[in-house]
Enzyme design. Structure first.
Site, PDB file in Angstrom:
ATOM      1  N   ASP A  99       0.339  -1.776   0.206  1.00  0.00           N
ATOM      2  CA  ASP A  99      -0.242   0.128   0.154  1.00  0.00           C
ATOM      3  C   ASP A  99       0.935   1.292   0.191  1.00  0.00           C
ATOM      4  O   ASP A  99       0.254   2.327   0.043  1.00  0.00           O
ATOM      5  CB  ASP A  99      -1.011   0.051   1.089  1.00  0.00           C
ATOM      6  CG  ASP A  99      -1.523   0.973   1.454  1.00  0.00           C
ATOM      7  OD1 ASP A  99      -1.958   1.541  -0.112  1.00  0.00           O
ATOM      8  OD2 ASP A  99      -2.752   1.680   2.536  1.00  0.00           O
ATOM      9  N   ARG A 100       2.245   1.047   0.579  1.00  0.00           N
ATOM     10  CA  ARG A 100       2.927   2.348   0.278  1.00  0.00           C
ATOM     11  C   ARG A 100       3.573   2.865  -1.189  1.00  0.00           C
ATOM     12  O   ARG A 100       4.097   3.985  -1.230  1.00  0.00           O
ATOM     13  CB  ARG A 100       4.251   1.966   1.558  1.00  0.00           C
ATOM     14  CG  ARG A 100       3.851   1.957   2.781  1.00  0.00           C
ATOM     15  CD  ARG A 100       3.293   2.774   3.068  1.00  0.00           C
ATOM     16  NE  ARG A 100       3.031   3.705   4.690  1.00  0.00           N
ATOM     17  CZ  ARG A 100       2.876   4.069   5.169  1.00  0.00           C
ATOM     18  NH1 ARG A 100       2.563   5.880   4.454  1.00  0.00           N
ATOM     19  NH2 ARG A 100       2.076   3.926   6.622  1.00  0.00           N
TER      20      ARG A 100
ATOM     21  N   MET B  86      -8.418   5.289   3.183  1.00  0.00           N
ATOM     22  CA  MET B  86      -8.414   6.400   2.017  1.00  0.00           C
ATOM     23  C   MET B  86      -6.964   6.841   1.081  1.00  0.00           C
ATOM     24  O   MET B  86      -6.907   8.126   0.710  1.00  0.00           O
ATOM     25  CB  MET B  86      -9.009   7.426   2.693  1.00  0.00           C
ATOM     26  CG  MET B  86      -9.875   7.458   3.372  1.00  0.00           C
ATOM     27  SD  MET B  86     -11.688   7.621   2.514  1.00  0.00           S
ATOM     28  CE  MET B  86     -11.717   9.512   2.217  1.00  0.00           C
ATOM     29  N   ARG B  87      -6.500   6.055   0.947  1.00  0.00           N
ATOM     30  CA  ARG B  87      -4.701   6.131   0.391  1.00  0.00           C
ATOM     31  C   ARG B  87      -4.971   6.666  -0.634  1.00  0.00           C
ATOM     32  O   ARG B  87      -4.921   7.040  -1.811  1.00  0.00           O
ATOM     33  CB  ARG B  87      -4.050   5.581   1.132  1.00  0.00           C
ATOM     34  CG  ARG B  87      -2.134   5.807   0.592  1.00  0.00           C
ATOM     35  CD  ARG B  87      -1.170   4.935   0.914  1.00  0.00           C
ATOM     36  NE  ARG B  87      -0.585   5.481   2.063  1.00  0.00           N
ATOM     37  CZ  ARG B  87      -0.785   5.000   3.898  1.00  0.00           C
ATOM     38  NH1 ARG B  87      -1.052   3.780   3.365  1.00  0.00           N
ATOM     39  NH2 ARG B  87      -0.320   5.613   4.407  1.00  0.00           N
ATOM     40  N   ALA B  88      -6.449   5.646  -1.617  1.00  0.00           N
ATOM     41  CA  ALA B  88      -6.064   5.297  -2.959  1.00  0.00           C
ATOM     42  C   ALA B  88      -7.010   6.867  -3.644  1.00  0.00           C
ATOM     43  O   ALA B  88      -6.386   6.616  -4.348  1.00  0.00           O
ATOM     44  CB  ALA B  88      -6.881   3.851  -3.116  1.00  0.00           C
TER      45      ALA B  88
END
Length: 681
Positions: free
Chosen positions: A193-194, A274-276
């Site tokens: 995810d990073r 919410m990173r996406a």
């Protein structure tokens, strides 16, 4: 320094080049993960990107690359009041897979810290990569403790080094670029995810394109400098375009309608957190700047989704990454027209809503849609074994003498009980068996062998204290010599080699039963993925055994081979155990520190050849004599039970568990630890 291969000379690989260039335009995108088979220019493209990055201004003499306009107030080389700035090329720092923790984050001179109270700090790779590129080749093979450090630095934009109360902090903001071959194993979800973007690469199947790749590579190998000179014009033009896009980026408008499309897309694909959404917004903005526009369009949003979402939508380790592009187009159509007022910049939508490009749309980071049943083999038809046949006879119709049957789908996986290798190992970091590791709880102290990495403060003081008068101590600090230092010994967990030996004979071929067996093995594979094990798969049926999958870190590959496993024929149990012995013998030479765990999935029957039961017993005792930890998953069912799997477990010196007992939530049996081979003798 060797001349790098020019970025503009790379043939094809449009998604790879676009993902890297967008990060060059907007480092806030968050880096890129390049997934693909070997020999597809992954590393070449990443190393070539460094030559295109704009120069950075740094404080003269600062080892941590502080910006002279806004230097880090906590910089170990600071403070930098009114410091002069110098320009230099952006760095690309490579993190080797086998790097030590000190090499990554830096190291403190513990001896000087104890005796003088001085924070003598030697920067690591994170400091070198600040305001540049941190490149990790084969990032999926990186050790867990290094992954944890990368996650911390990427999340906080800083690196912390703490040793026994002495700490150093410095800024560490970098563009994270990783390459990996999925066949060698997947990444932990937290690190996955990073990465802001992901791209899939594969070798071209076009003959002319392959010819051009070879032609250019040979020309570069013959004369690197001359080859680079021929591409200098294209490199300069691309460098100028990156600079122009960077200058335009702050003026790009991200309208409310576009934001709604981004949010709707992330919600439709059920990505976590919410990173996406944030990465998609930044990527779409960078795409607009790269195209020379000041407004983001729906095309930018679509392209951003194909780059930013595939690696975030995986629901379990065995799901292939990718997006259903038809669903993406439908989501954009539903969210766009009602809210978006940027009429001039909107693409011409398909009036039927289905689209005629079938997932094309300019190609950009996506992979072909993954159907729900991609891993589910066809269910067999006429080869079913009557469930009412007694299981007590090895030669029952349709079982050990039955013909080969179609593969069956596995049952739903479940959470399994903990199976571990007894004793204390020293293998690769993982989460299965007890081991001496660099991380974990402190259990004692010893003299350091090589560089000191983890100081045991109490033991060091205890070793130095009796000698203070003889050494003429006069100040407050201890007089510490090298011989006084003590290394902390720690106990943590290691990953093991879990070798599955699966009975695929006719006695296992009852459709409902084999489905349950596959579900159990799939559950154990999922457990192996979570515990960072290597896995291998040996199957036996008919007259022989075969290595369906050599030991690998790719649990996905093992799951795929399991699903396509056919059944039928006799039960050469001894052949399966002997084949497993050959695999383990080779692996002990390749990786002697990784301890094996043998998991035999069978009902215990042995047929075919002279004295098959006795031969299987001798093969089991061979494993036992070499100290191999083992567990037998007893698949016998029905009213008549022969207990053959339990006898096999005794020959192996291991333990037997039924399919029901394997479940973590089962009350049929309490926790079953794997018995050390030989200890049960």
């Amino acid at each position: 320094m060797s001349t790098p291969y020019p970025f503009t000379a790379i043939v094809g690989q449009d998604d790879l080049r676009l993902g890297l260039l967008l990060n060059a335009v907007s480092p806030a995108v968050g880096g890129v993960l390049v997934r693909g088979e070997k020999g597809t220019a992954k590393s070449t493209a990443v190393r070539a990107l460094a030559a295109l990055m704009p120069e950075v201004s740094v404080v003269a003499g600062c080892r941590f690359s502080c910006d002279p306009v806004s230097p880090d107030p906590a910089c170990p080389d600071g403070p930098h009041a009114e410091a002069a700035g110098v320009s230099r090329a952006a760095r690309t720092v490579e993190l080797p897979v086998g790097a030590s923790e000190d090499r990554l984050v830096g190291a403190l001179d513990i001896e000087r810290a104890l005796s003088e109270g001085v924070k003598a700090f030697e920067p690591g790779l994170l400091a070198d990569a600040h305001r540049g590129i941190l490149y990790v080749d084969e990032v999926n093979l990186l050790h867990d403790h290094l992954v944890d450090l990368l996650l911390d630095a990427a999340a906080m934009g800083a690196s912390y080094v703490e040793r026994e109360g002495v700490s150093v902090r410095h800024a560490a903001r970098f563009l994270l670029v990783g390459t990996m071959n999925p066949e060698e194993g997947e990444l932990r979800p937290q690190l996955l995810d990073r990465f802001g973007l992901t791209v899939e690469v594969a070798a071209s199947r076009d003959t002319d394109e392959r010819v051009e790749v070879v032609r250019r590579r040979l020309a570069y190998d013959d004369d690197p400098e001359g080859f680079a000179a021929r591409w200098a014009g294209e490199e300069s033009a691309l460098r100028e375009r990156i600079a122009a896009a960077r200058a335009l980026l702050p003026r790009v408008v991200l309208g409310d309608g576009v934001l709604r499309q981004i949010a709707a897309t992330c919600a439709a694909f059920e990505v976590d957190g919410m990173r996406a959404d944030i990465v998609m917004a930044r990527t779409a903005t960078a795409l607009a700047a790269w195209a020379g526009r000041e407004e983001v369009t729906a095309d930018d949003v679509r392209q951003a989704a194909l780059l930013a979402l595939p690696h975030r939508r995986r629901r379990n380790p065995f799901d292939a990454p990718g997006l259903d592009e038809d669903k993406l187009d439908q989501t954009l159509d539903e969210a766009g027209p009602q809210e978006n007022s940027d009429g001039d910049d909107q693409p011409d939508p398909d009036p039927d809503g289905g689209g005629d490009d079938d997932g094309g749309g300019g190609g950009g980071g996506g992979v072909p849609p993954q159907a729900d049943g991609d891993r589910t083999p066809p269910r067999g038809g006429s080869g079913d074994t009557p469930s009412g046949a007694p299981e007590g006879s090895p030669d029952a119709p349709g079982r050990s003498t039955g013909a080969e049957q179609q593969p069956v789908a596995s049952a739903e996986p479940f959470r399994t009980k903990m199976l571990s290798v007894p004793g204390l190992g020293e293998g690769a970091a993982g989460r299965r068996s007890r081991a001496r590791t660099e991380h974990g709880r402190t259990t004692g102290a010893r003299r350091p062998q090589g560089a000191l990495t983890k100081l045991h403060l109490a033991a060091t003081v205890q070793a130095a204290a009796p000698h203070q008068r003889a050494r003429g101590r006069s100040g407050r600090g201890l007089v510490v010599r090298r011989d006084d230092l003590r290394q902390a010994t720690r106990e943590g967990r290691e990953g093991n080699l879990v070798l599955f030996v699966v009975d695929a004979s006719g006695s296992m071929a009852a459709r409902q039963r084999m489905s349950a067996v596959k579900g159990a093995v799939l559950s154990l594979l999922l457990d192996a993925y979570q515990r960072r094990d290597k896995v291998g798969l040996v199957t036996f049926r008919g007259k022989e055994a075969e290595v369906a999958l050599p030991p690998t870190s790719s649990v996905d590959a093992a799951a795929s081979r399991l699903e396509s496993l056919p059944t039928g024929g006799r039960t050469p149990l001894a052949a399966g155990l002997l084949k497993a012995h050959d695999v383990l013998r080779v692996e002990r030479l390749r990786d002697p520190s990784r301890r094996p765990l043998l998991v035999v999935v069978t009902d215990g029957r042995a047929t075919g050849g002279p004295e098959p039961v006795a031969l299987a017993g001798r093969a089991g005792r061979l494993h036992r004599s070499e100290g191999t930890a083992s567990v037998v998953v007893d698949c016998e069912s029905g009213y008549v039970r022969l207990g053959l799997a339990g006898e096999l477990a005794r020959e192996l010196g291991g333990t037997a568990v039924t399919l029901d007992e394997l479940r973590a939530d089962s009350i049929a049996g309490l926790v079953k630890d794997v018995t050390a081979a030989g200890r049960a003798a």
